[in-house]
Write an enzyme that holds these catalytic residues in place. Sequence first.
Site, short mmCIF file in Angstrom:
data_model
loop_
_atom_site.label_atom_id
_atom_site.label_comp_id
_atom_site.label_asym_id
_atom_site.label_seq_id
_atom_site.Cartn_x
_atom_site.Cartn_y
_atom_site.Cartn_z
N LYS A 190 0.86 -1.18 0.00
CA LYS A 190 0.00 0.00 0.00
C LYS A 190 0.90 1.24 0.00
CE LYS A 190 -2.14 3.01 1.96
NZ LYS A 190 -1.86 4.40 1.56
N GLY A 243 6.24 5.22 8.52
CA GLY A 243 5.38 6.40 8.53
C GLY A 243 5.45 7.09 9.88
N SER A 244 4.37 7.77 10.23
CA SER A 244 4.39 8.59 11.45
C SER A 244 4.11 7.74 12.70
CB SER A 244 3.32 9.68 11.34
OG SER A 244 2.06 9.07 11.21
N GLU A 246 1.92 8.35 15.02
CA GLU A 246 0.47 8.23 15.25
C GLU A 246 -0.09 7.06 14.45
OE1 GLU A 246 2.06 11.01 14.23
OE2 GLU A 246 2.13 11.94 16.22
N GLY A 248 1.62 4.54 13.25
CA GLY A 248 2.24 3.32 13.77
C GLY A 248 1.48 2.79 14.98
N GLU A 265 8.90 1.64 11.31
CA GLU A 265 9.96 2.64 11.04
C GLU A 265 9.26 3.99 11.12
OE1 GLU A 265 13.14 2.21 10.46
OE2 GLU A 265 13.14 0.04 10.36
N CYS A 299 12.99 11.18 7.63
CA CYS A 299 12.68 10.78 9.01
C CYS A 299 13.85 11.02 9.96
CB CYS A 299 12.27 9.32 9.02
SG CYS A 299 13.42 8.29 8.10
N GLU A 400 8.14 16.67 15.36
CA GLU A 400 8.67 16.49 14.02
C GLU A 400 7.94 17.44 13.07
OE1 GLU A 400 7.73 12.76 12.01
OE2 GLU A 400 9.81 12.62 11.37
P1 NAD Z 1 1.68 8.61 7.63
O1 NAD Z 1 1.82 7.86 8.89
O2 NAD Z 1 0.63 9.66 7.55
O3 NAD Z 1 1.36 7.61 6.42
C1 NAD Z 1 2.20 6.53 6.11
C2 NAD Z 1 1.38 5.46 5.40
O4 NAD Z 1 0.40 4.96 6.31
C3 NAD Z 1 0.61 5.97 4.18
O5 NAD Z 1 0.64 4.98 3.18
C4 NAD Z 1 -0.80 6.13 4.72
O6 NAD Z 1 -1.79 6.02 3.73
C5 NAD Z 1 -0.88 4.98 5.70
N1 NAD Z 1 -1.89 5.13 6.76
C6 NAD Z 1 -2.40 6.27 7.29
N2 NAD Z 1 -3.31 5.98 8.24
C7 NAD Z 1 -3.37 4.62 8.35
C8 NAD Z 1 -4.09 3.71 9.17
N3 NAD Z 1 -4.96 4.13 10.08
N4 NAD Z 1 -3.87 2.39 9.01
C9 NAD Z 1 -2.98 1.94 8.10
N5 NAD Z 1 -2.28 2.76 7.28
C10 NAD Z 1 -2.47 4.08 7.40
O7 NAD Z 1 3.11 9.20 7.29
P2 NAD Z 1 3.51 10.14 6.06
O8 NAD Z 1 3.00 11.52 6.31
O9 NAD Z 1 3.16 9.47 4.78
O10 NAD Z 1 5.11 10.12 6.17
C11 NAD Z 1 5.81 10.92 7.03
C12 NAD Z 1 6.19 10.16 8.29
O11 NAD Z 1 6.91 8.98 7.98
C13 NAD Z 1 7.10 10.97 9.16
O12 NAD Z 1 6.72 10.84 10.51
C14 NAD Z 1 8.47 10.32 8.93
O13 NAD Z 1 9.37 10.53 9.97
C15 NAD Z 1 8.09 8.90 8.76
N6 NAD Z 1 9.15 8.15 8.06
C16 NAD Z 1 9.92 7.24 8.75
C17 NAD Z 1 10.97 6.55 8.11
C18 NAD Z 1 11.84 5.56 8.85
O14 NAD Z 1 12.52 4.78 8.19
N7 NAD Z 1 11.88 5.55 10.16
C19 NAD Z 1 11.20 6.78 6.76
C20 NAD Z 1 10.40 7.69 6.09
C21 NAD Z 1 9.38 8.37 6.75
#
Ligand code: NAD
Length: 497
Positions: A190, A243-244, A246, A248, A265, A299, A400
């Site tokens: 996804k 992702g974020s 929240e 996670g 991550e 990130c 962040e």
């Molecule tokens: P996000 O958490 O908003 O979204 C990430 C993914 O999760 C997207 O595909 C989104 O559609 C999906 N998603 C959103 N809500 C969901 C839910 N309830 N259930 C399942 N999936 C859901 O993050 P973003 O804004 O796309 O990316 C930015 C964040 O990602 C930042 O916090 C950044 O630090 C983090 N990030 C971490 C790493 C790492 O390796 N640690 C790498 C890149 C980005």
Amino acid sequence: MNVMAKNLPAFLNSAPKKLLIGGEWVDAATGKTFDTVNPSTGEVIARIAEGDREDVDRAVAAARRAFDDGPWRRFKPYDRQDIILKLADLVDRNFEEFALIDAMEMGEPIARRNNARRRVLSLLRYYAGMATAIHGETVENSMLGGDFTTFTRKEPVGVVGAIVPWNGPMVSWIWKLGPVLATGCTAVYKPSEEASLSAIRLAELLCETGIPDGVVNVVTGFGHGAGAALAEHPGVDKIAFTGSVETGQKILMASAGNLKRVTLELGGKSPDIVFADADMDLAVPGAAMACFGNTGQVCSAGTRLLIEDKIYDEFNERLAAYAKTLKVGSALETDTQIGPLVSAKQLARVTSYLDLGRQEGAKVISGGARVTDAGRDKGYFVPPTVFRDVKPEMRIAREEIFGPVVGTMPFSTIEEAAKRGNDTHFGLGSGVWTRDVGKAHYLANNIRAGSVWINCYQMMDAAMPFGGYKMSGYGRESGIAQFDDYLNVKAVWIRTA
Ligand code: NAD
């Protein structure tokens, strides 16, 4: 020079992009699509199928069949390696197209494409190598009552749901696809709704490698729809999420239904520590790009810059002067160093932190407001911004921002630097700039973060693990440590006498 006009990929034609389920490209069950936008111009560049629960059900069923019953199970390590190497060759041949797609959809400056190419190809080839290097162990046992041969097998965990963000669309995808293919898992992928196109194009190329239907499925769509459905799906054995924090946390809760394995991550607020003895010609641009690279949408960006008090004023001046030299512009201009933020939403988020920083009493010495001049006013541009006199309790020092915004703070002793550096609930990256090997080792040992970069920043290699401490998550991407997250260990006992 703008590279777009003569090189527009045929892939970006007007037909909406589809979902890949069980080897077929299909529309979403609801027939819905969503638009994806070029953040350098604000223009719609493609329409994409909006997958939801029903599509996730079909994709998980396809991945399940491919894992439980399909020919994939009979693929030897060599054959899986062959698939990954074929994919690497296809990506290599088509890399200019990927660079254009990510520049147009995510705003990643096209000038970064040579580094991106090496990164992506080295990851794929590393994973290909690992496909033939996974093995269990023979174990000596002390059992009474007979002779027993005991050994372990490493077996693929099953169906992986891979959910990724937008800020490094290709690398995020390959970080999860590589171990899936190397270990013999299957997957439903996804991508982020903000940057799905390179994932779709990569899946098209994957279909040319001879991979069996259903091994990899792609369901584009939103987090609250396709993402949430995948996270709670009982047919999924593991979620690999980037992702974020929240999101996670939501994924972790959603995964409880079938106790699926989860790796996370997540975000960061990484400290970057500069000592007075550092090589300033290295540290000034190094600390600047630790935060401003990829427009701060990284990130592990070094967003809390801790500077030894003796050089605090001088370093701030040099940092601000350097930040002002960076060219902000369209991701498709070959001399752009800082592209746009990914979306109007991200622009609103970052500019709200610029206002907040001022209200909290920090002082802007570079950047500080959206770029609104003619030619750039339609894009989501924020210049590299330096806040000085930041206090540890300020929100701009704790949250962040995910944009090109760095906050600087002074410190006087190495113990204070370590304490300040660790004063965060995150623990992803960290940097140290010093000529003193003792200080370097002290901080390498005492900073609680998954990576410590000394006299460098944001170094990443296929063989080195990357991941978080504390609320930056758990599990590792790349390096040998990553594979255990995609494998089960089985203990086998055979009575031999
Ligand atoms: P996000 O958490 O908003 O979204 C990430 C993914 O999760 C997207 O595909 C989104 O559609 C999906 N998603 C959103 N809500 C969901 C839910 N309830 N259930 C399942 N999936 C859901 O993050 P973003 O804004 O796309 O990316 C930015 C964040 O990602 C930042 O916090 C950044 O630090 C983090 N990030 C971490 C790493 C790492 O390796 N640690 C790498 C890149 C980005």
